[in-house]
Design a protein around this motif. Structure first.
Motif, PDB file in Angstrom:
ATOM      1  N   TYR A  97      84.729   2.792  65.966  1.00 54.83           N
ATOM      2  CA  TYR A  97      84.688   4.085  65.295  1.00 54.83           C
ATOM      3  C   TYR A  97      86.115   4.491  64.920  1.00 54.83           C
ATOM      4  O   TYR A  97      87.048   4.298  65.700  1.00 54.83           O
ATOM      5  N   LYS A  98      86.266   5.087  63.735  1.00 54.68           N
ATOM      6  CA  LYS A  98      87.556   5.645  63.339  1.00 54.68           C
ATOM      7  C   LYS A  98      87.305   6.980  62.640  1.00 54.68           C
ATOM      8  O   LYS A  98      86.474   7.069  61.738  1.00 54.68           O
ATOM      9  N   LEU A  99      88.009   8.023  63.104  1.00 56.96           N
ATOM     10  CA  LEU A  99      87.885   9.333  62.473  1.00 56.96           C
ATOM     11  C   LEU A  99      88.975   9.454  61.416  1.00 56.96           C
ATOM     12  O   LEU A  99      90.150   9.623  61.731  1.00 56.96           O
ATOM     13  N   ILE A 100      88.586   9.361  60.163  1.00 56.31           N
ATOM     14  CA  ILE A 100      89.536   9.365  59.049  1.00 56.31           C
ATOM     15  C   ILE A 100      90.061  10.774  58.790  1.00 56.31           C
ATOM     16  O   ILE A 100      91.264  10.972  58.557  1.00 56.31           O
ATOM     17  N   ALA A 101      89.171  11.755  58.815  1.00 54.61           N
ATOM     18  CA  ALA A 101      89.581  13.143  58.548  1.00 54.61           C
ATOM     19  C   ALA A 101      88.648  14.102  59.263  1.00 54.61           C
ATOM     20  O   ALA A 101      87.484  13.787  59.521  1.00 54.61           O
ATOM     21  N   GLY A 102      89.168  15.280  59.601  1.00 60.34           N
ATOM     22  CA  GLY A 102      88.359  16.333  60.190  1.00 60.34           C
ATOM     23  C   GLY A 102      88.146  16.185  61.683  1.00 60.34           C
ATOM     24  O   GLY A 102      88.922  15.533  62.386  1.00 60.34           O
ATOM     25  N   GLU A 103      87.060  16.799  62.163  1.00 61.67           N
ATOM     26  CA  GLU A 103      86.712  16.787  63.583  1.00 61.67           C
ATOM     27  C   GLU A 103      85.268  16.368  63.768  1.00 61.67           C
ATOM     28  O   GLU A 103      84.379  16.826  63.052  1.00 61.67           O
ATOM     29  N   ALA A 104      85.040  15.474  64.744  1.00 58.85           N
ATOM     30  CA  ALA A 104      83.677  15.045  65.080  1.00 58.85           C
ATOM     31  C   ALA A 104      83.717  14.232  66.363  1.00 58.85           C
ATOM     32  O   ALA A 104      84.744  13.620  66.693  1.00 58.85           O
TER      33      ALA A 104
ATOM     34  N   GLU B 138      85.674  22.997  57.674  1.00 60.30           N
ATOM     35  CA  GLU B 138      85.007  22.226  58.719  1.00 60.30           C
ATOM     36  C   GLU B 138      84.348  20.996  58.099  1.00 60.30           C
ATOM     37  O   GLU B 138      83.355  21.108  57.377  1.00 60.30           O
ATOM     38  N   LEU B 139      84.912  19.823  58.379  1.00 57.68           N
ATOM     39  CA  LEU B 139      84.426  18.589  57.777  1.00 57.68           C
ATOM     40  C   LEU B 139      84.719  17.406  58.689  1.00 57.68           C
ATOM     41  O   LEU B 139      85.442  17.523  59.676  1.00 57.68           O
ATOM     42  N   TYR B 140      84.171  16.252  58.314  1.00 58.01           N
ATOM     43  CA  TYR B 140      84.438  15.017  59.051  1.00 58.01           C
ATOM     44  C   TYR B 140      84.213  13.829  58.117  1.00 58.01           C
ATOM     45  O   TYR B 140      83.431  13.885  57.166  1.00 58.01           O
TER      46      TYR B 140
ATOM     47  N   THR C  80      73.773   6.558  67.574  1.00 56.39           N
ATOM     48  CA  THR C  80      73.270   7.935  67.666  1.00 56.39           C
ATOM     49  C   THR C  80      74.478   8.859  67.770  1.00 56.39           C
ATOM     50  O   THR C  80      75.145   8.901  68.805  1.00 56.39           O
ATOM     51  N   ILE C  81      74.767   9.566  66.691  1.00 57.47           N
ATOM     52  CA  ILE C  81      75.967  10.415  66.651  1.00 57.47           C
ATOM     53  C   ILE C  81      75.672  11.846  66.228  1.00 57.47           C
ATOM     54  O   ILE C  81      76.576  12.659  66.091  1.00 57.47           O
ATOM     55  N   GLY C  82      74.397  12.150  66.016  1.00 56.99           N
ATOM     56  CA  GLY C  82      74.029  13.449  65.464  1.00 56.99           C
ATOM     57  C   GLY C  82      74.536  14.643  66.246  1.00 56.99           C
ATOM     58  O   GLY C  82      74.900  15.669  65.658  1.00 56.99           O
ATOM     59  N   GLU C  83      74.578  14.549  67.577  1.00 59.63           N
ATOM     60  CA  GLU C  83      75.000  15.700  68.378  1.00 59.63           C
ATOM     61  C   GLU C  83      76.469  16.055  68.151  1.00 59.63           C
ATOM     62  O   GLU C  83      76.898  17.159  68.460  1.00 59.63           O
ATOM     63  N   GLY C  84      77.230  15.109  67.593  1.00 57.81           N
ATOM     64  CA  GLY C  84      78.643  15.388  67.333  1.00 57.81           C
ATOM     65  C   GLY C  84      78.944  15.772  65.908  1.00 57.81           C
ATOM     66  O   GLY C  84      80.113  15.926  65.525  1.00 57.81           O
ATOM     67  N   LEU C  85      77.880  15.944  65.084  1.00 57.83           N
ATOM     68  CA  LEU C  85      78.064  16.299  63.675  1.00 57.83           C
ATOM     69  C   LEU C  85      77.592  17.720  63.417  1.00 57.83           C
ATOM     70  O   LEU C  85      77.010  18.370  64.285  1.00 57.83           O
TER      71      LEU C  85
ATOM     72  N   GLY D 172      80.787  14.619  55.852  1.00 59.77           N
ATOM     73  CA  GLY D 172      80.087  15.865  55.555  1.00 59.77           C
ATOM     74  C   GLY D 172      80.791  17.034  56.201  1.00 59.77           C
ATOM     75  O   GLY D 172      82.002  17.014  56.438  1.00 59.77           O
ATOM     76  N   GLY D 173      80.009  18.069  56.509  1.00 58.65           N
ATOM     77  CA  GLY D 173      80.561  19.280  57.083  1.00 58.65           C
ATOM     78  C   GLY D 173      79.865  20.502  56.533  1.00 58.65           C
ATOM     79  O   GLY D 173      78.804  20.413  55.904  1.00 58.65           O
TER      80      GLY D 173
END
Length: 294
Positions: free
Chosen positions: A154-161, A173-175, A190-195, A243-244
């Motif tokens: 996993y890599k978070l390119i931008a935002g928070e998640a 607020e985006l990711y 399964t990543i929905g709870e963090g979006l 999204g966001g």
């Protein structure tokens, strides 16, 4: 029932003499969260005599995000920045009330065969910041949060998640996440709870299965509810989840301009036509204002 609200196929679009695959905007979906424009560039092979040469052109009302998988681009802008973009880095330029930039093959590569592949993304600014002063930020790939779980990177390119925060200075607020299955087996994600907000899933390589449905490369899946984001990732697949929170006002897009008020776009058109935008140092060319109606 599937959580997929809309499937968007890449559509061919031309930028000068460069062909891209356009994902957003789409006639049935103009934005996902604050993301209003996404182009998939390449992969394209250039001969030793061919180069990327996108002359200076203007932007307002947005931040551009350039993310390369392969190849290199020399970024120059009217703020005086001159920097080479390499694979895995994030180039983040906030236009605000107006900025100009060019995108070219670096001098050191201009006489050699080369390959280019990546994403060009526009993120609309909140209405209160549309006329902010332009600024620029660049993050090398080792500065981005990345982690591995059960052979999935996993890599978070931008935002928070997912409890992580990218250093890229976003304005709403985006990711944007890169997810790569490193194994030879399918993996359940399964990543929905963090979006939050709206969510899109772009399949770059491999495939995704959601319940009994399988989706393939070059498709953008827009979910109905981001918190239900769960899918099976095929072996060696690579996807991007972004999204966001959607901006409350409609955004108009005309050429390289994004605004919540058409008057800002009309002013930008006039300013560019009269060459009142700031100049890119050491650049004399520019892309003329298109003549199409809007």
């Amino acid at each position: 029932m599937s959580n997929i609200k809309l499937i968007i196929e890449e559509r061919a679009a031309r930028i000068g003499d460069f062909l891209v695959g356009r994902l957003l905007p789409f006639r049935q979906k103009r934005a996902v969260g604050p993301f209003v424009f996404i182009d998939h560039m390449g992969p394209v092979d250039f001969s030793a005599s061919q180069n990327l040469d996108i002359a200076p052109h203007p932007h307002i009302g947005l931040s551009t995000l350039t993310y390369l998988f392969e190849g290199n681009i020399m970024h120059r802008d009217s703020l005086g920045n001159e920097l080479e973009i390499s694979p895995g880095a994030v180039n983040w330029m906030t236009a605000g009330k107006g900025v100009v930039h060019s995108e070219r093959t670096p001098d050191r590569l201009r006489n050699t065969p080369k390959r280019l592949h990546g994403l060009q993304i526009w993120v609309a600014l909140p209405k209160a910041l549309e006329q902010t002063e332009p600024n620029f930020y660049h993050a090398e790939k080792d500065k981005l949060p990345s982690w591995e779980t059960d052979e999935v990177m996993y890599k978070l390119i931008a935002g928070e998640a997912l409890g992580k925060k990218s250093p890229v200075p976003v304005y709403s607020e985006l990711y944007m996440l890169e997810i790569v299955n490193l194994s030879q087996e399918d993996k359940q994600i399964t990543i929905g709870e963090g979006l939050y907000g709206e969510s899109g899933l772009y399949i770059l390589e491999g495939s995704v299965r959601i319940k009994s449905h399988r989706y393939t490369a070059k498709q953008l899946l827009v979910t109905q509810e981001s918190h239900l984001c769960s899918f099976e990732l095929s072996a060696k697949a690579k996807v991007y989840v972004f999204g966001g929170e959607a901006l409350p006002e409609k955004r108009f897009i005309h050429w390289n301009f994004v605004a919540s008020d058409m008057k800002n776009i009309e002013k930008a058109r006039t300013d560019w036509e009269q060459q009142n935008f700031p100049k890119v140092p050491n650049e004399t060319e520019y892309i003329p204002l298109p003549t199409f109606n809007y």
